[in-house]
Design a protein around this motif. Structure first.
Motif, mmCIF file in Angstrom:
data_model
loop_
_atom_site.group_PDB
_atom_site.id
_atom_site.type_symbol
_atom_site.label_atom_id
_atom_site.label_comp_id
_atom_site.label_asym_id
_atom_site.label_seq_id
_atom_site.Cartn_x
_atom_site.Cartn_y
_atom_site.Cartn_z
ATOM 1 N N ARG A 150 27.444 27.395 1.056
ATOM 2 C CA ARG A 150 27.215 27.306 2.091
ATOM 3 C C ARG A 150 28.373 26.776 2.908
ATOM 4 N N ALA A 151 29.057 27.507 3.798
ATOM 5 C CA ALA A 151 30.290 26.832 4.051
ATOM 6 C C ALA A 151 30.145 25.889 4.973
ATOM 7 N N PRO A 152 31.100 24.762 4.838
ATOM 8 C CA PRO A 152 31.062 23.488 5.852
ATOM 9 C C PRO A 152 30.763 23.878 7.295
ATOM 10 N N GLY A 153 30.038 23.211 8.019
ATOM 11 C CA GLY A 153 29.911 23.466 9.307
ATOM 12 C C GLY A 153 29.260 21.955 9.948
ATOM 13 N N VAL A 154 29.106 22.293 11.168
ATOM 14 C CA VAL A 154 28.385 20.948 11.994
ATOM 15 C C VAL A 154 27.437 21.511 12.930
ATOM 16 N N GLY A 155 26.384 20.584 13.250
ATOM 17 C CA GLY A 155 25.498 20.760 14.260
ATOM 18 C C GLY A 155 24.273 20.841 13.621
#
Lengths: 129, 431
Positions: free
Chosen positions: B286-291
């Protein structure tokens, strides 16, 4: 010969199952030898075989319980029921065989032959299901 | 639900045939007759059908939110809701992978008549964190033992145990694996960096107004720029990683997963982008992300993806064939992962370092330009020669990695990960 079966059973680990099978084989061969050389009565032979198989079944059942649940789990009720059912079924088999043997036919060889046939048919049905 | 034949009565056919043969050959009717008993016993397993298993499970916890290190009593009640008697019902409760059983046994066998309930209880040691019970595994055999039905019964039970050490905001480790990345670039930020000559286009707010008032000279204040990092947490959940100190103790993957959960919750409070990956049954990425959405997705992935399963995959024998496919699999998964990772993503590997190949993979990742850090739960023990050898081999692997400039955190799972990271941060990542 019963000692063989008894003596090997408490051994633990994975070899236990093999020992139990060996114990059954030894008892079966023993019963066969007694039948051949001492010409023992059918009741004793049948009873001994049924008991040997029941003992093997209980031992094997215990091992499978031990494998799946390890030794510290509470399993008494299951074991008692299993032992009881197998023994009862064994006893019924012996009684049925004896009764058929005694009253089913006049000549011994014939009676044995009929039973042999029925047994053989059952076995074939099992083997070629 | 799987139904299988145990085949345990098969040998009895041989007994029956043996007696028939002996009886015929030696002309003994009584021995021949024994064959009938043998045949009767051989038919016995055919008389019963596989049981229909309908069960309900209920767990009661002595204390739903225990203090750390107190054993908690778990009482499990299994009720037969079907209308047939289960003659041989074996229940293995799904103790959370991180918790070990302190006393009693989470396994039970019972005869269950319709409506009857079997109850058993045991105590588990608690570990800090949130622990979900797995579904209980039920193996039901018919009375003859010829068929067995294996199924699972679920009841969502959870133990929540207060952390011994308050969870650390990871940003307290400035140049660690996961904190905010402080740069030496001037720009907008909080910490003062430098003052330089005004260039057209600089924001008005950054003009040093006091100096302008004093000297009439236009200067711009620069602040140290802070860039959010993007971190990918990589869990080594291949078959060799499912090692445990002893039977009944949580395995290394379970420790890694607990560590990941702590890190995810700590990192989600910062502005860092967090991603998740695992080598194992299949590659999970799962690609890095925010939120919040992303965070929810991460938690869901942790809970449901097959690669994040704390129970070891089915018996992997050390046979040559299986090993080789595993090796190819790891290489393939590592290549896939490298393709998907952004080039500026840091990788934080959680692995017990149980074999050489993961070391190679980590070095390849680092060589590909990813800032790589390793957290390695130590599940080796002293004792037999083999255990000591395993421990020494792991030490050598740690040394190899550190020799390759990859910081390795040697994590003894007895201490909370937060404490270990804080200590490491103080020692500035022994490299």
């Amino acid at each position: 010969m019963a000692l063989v079966g008894l003596g090997v059973r408490p051994l633990g680990q994975r070899v236990a199952r093999r020992f139990v099978s060996a114990g059954l084989a030894a008892m079966v061969v023993g019963v066969a030898l007694v039948g051949i050389f001492e010409a023992a009565g059918p009741l004793r032979l049948l009873g001994a075989t049924a008991a040997a198989i029941a003992a093997w079944d209980v031992a094997e059942h215990g091992i499978s319980l031990g494998e799946q649940l390890r030794t510290d789990a509470e399993t008494r009720s299951v074991e008692l029921l299993h032992t009881g059912t197998t023994s009862a079924y064994g006893a019924v088999t012996v009684v049925v065989a004896l009764v058929t043997y005694e009253y089913g036919a006049t000549g011994l060889p014939l009676g044995a032959l009929v039973l042999l046939l029925s047994a053989a048919v059952t076995l074939l049905a099992l083997l070629y299901r | 639900m799987t139904v299988r034949a145990t085949g345990r009565w098969r040998g009895i056919v041989a007994v029956a045939l043996f007696f028939v043969a002996v009886g015929v050959l030696t002309d003994r009717p009584a021995t021949l007759l024994v064959g009938v008993v043998g045949a009767g016993m051989a038919v016995y397993p055919r008389l019963s059908r596989p049981p229909a298993v309908e069960l309900e499970l209920e767990r009661r916890l002595g204390d739903r939110r225990p203090a750390s290190s107190d054993p908690v009593t778990v009482t499990t009640r299994v009720t037969n809701t079907g209308d047939r008697t289960l003659a041989d019902c074996r229940i293995v409760d799904g103790v959370p992978a991180m918790l070990s059983v302190a006393s009693g046994s989470p396994r039970h066998a019972a005869v269950l008549r319709p409506g009857e309930t079997a109850e058993f209880s045991y105590a588990v040691e608690t570990e800090p964190g949130r622990h979900q019970f797995d579904p209980a595994t039920v193996v039901a055999r018919d009375i003859t033992g010829a068929h067995e039905v294996e199924t699972t019964v679920a009841a969502g039970t959870e133990i929540q145990c207060a952390d011994a050490v308050p969870e650390l905001p990871v940003r307290e480790q400035p140049d660690g694996h996961a904190g905010r990345l402080l740069t030496d670039e001037g720009g907008s930020g909080i910490e003062f960096h430098s003052v330089r000559e005004y260039r057209p286009g600089d924001p008005v707010g950054r003009i040093d107004s006091k100096r302008w008032a004093r000297t009439g000279e236009l200067t711009t204040v620069e602040f140290r720029e802070e860039w959010p990092t993007s971190v990918c947490l990589l869990v080594d959940a291949r078959a060799p990683a499912y090692r445990a100190e002893a039977d009944g103790r949580p395995n290394a993957v379970a420790h890694c997963l607990a560590g990941v959960e702590q890190l995810v919750s700590a990192l989600s409070e910062t502005r860092d982008a967090v991603g998740l990956a695992a080598f194992g049954r299949e590659l999970c990425f799962r690609a890095p992300g925010v939120g919040t959405d992303h965070e929810t997705a991460l938690w869901q992935l942790l809970g449901t993806h097959p690669a994040f399963d704390a129970t070891p995959p089915g018996h992997v024998r050390a046979g040559g064939g299986a090993e080789e496919t595993d090796e190819g699999d790891l290489d393939r998964q590592a290549t896939l992962l490298r393709k998907q990772l952004g080039s500026d993503t840091q990788v934080l590997v959680l692995s017990p370092l149980a074999d050489e190949r993961i070391v190679e993979t980590i070095r390849t990742l680092a060589a590909a330009g990813h800032t790589t850090t390793v957290i390695s739960p130590d599940v080796t023990t002293d004792g037999s020669l083999g255990r000591r050898l395993a421990r020494r081999e792991r030490r050598l692997r740690l040394r190899t990695l550190r020799g390759a400039d990859i910081p390795v955190v040697d994590w003894d799972p007895a201490t909370p990960l937060g404490t270990v990271l804080l200590d490491e941060g103080r020692r500035r990542w022994s490299a």
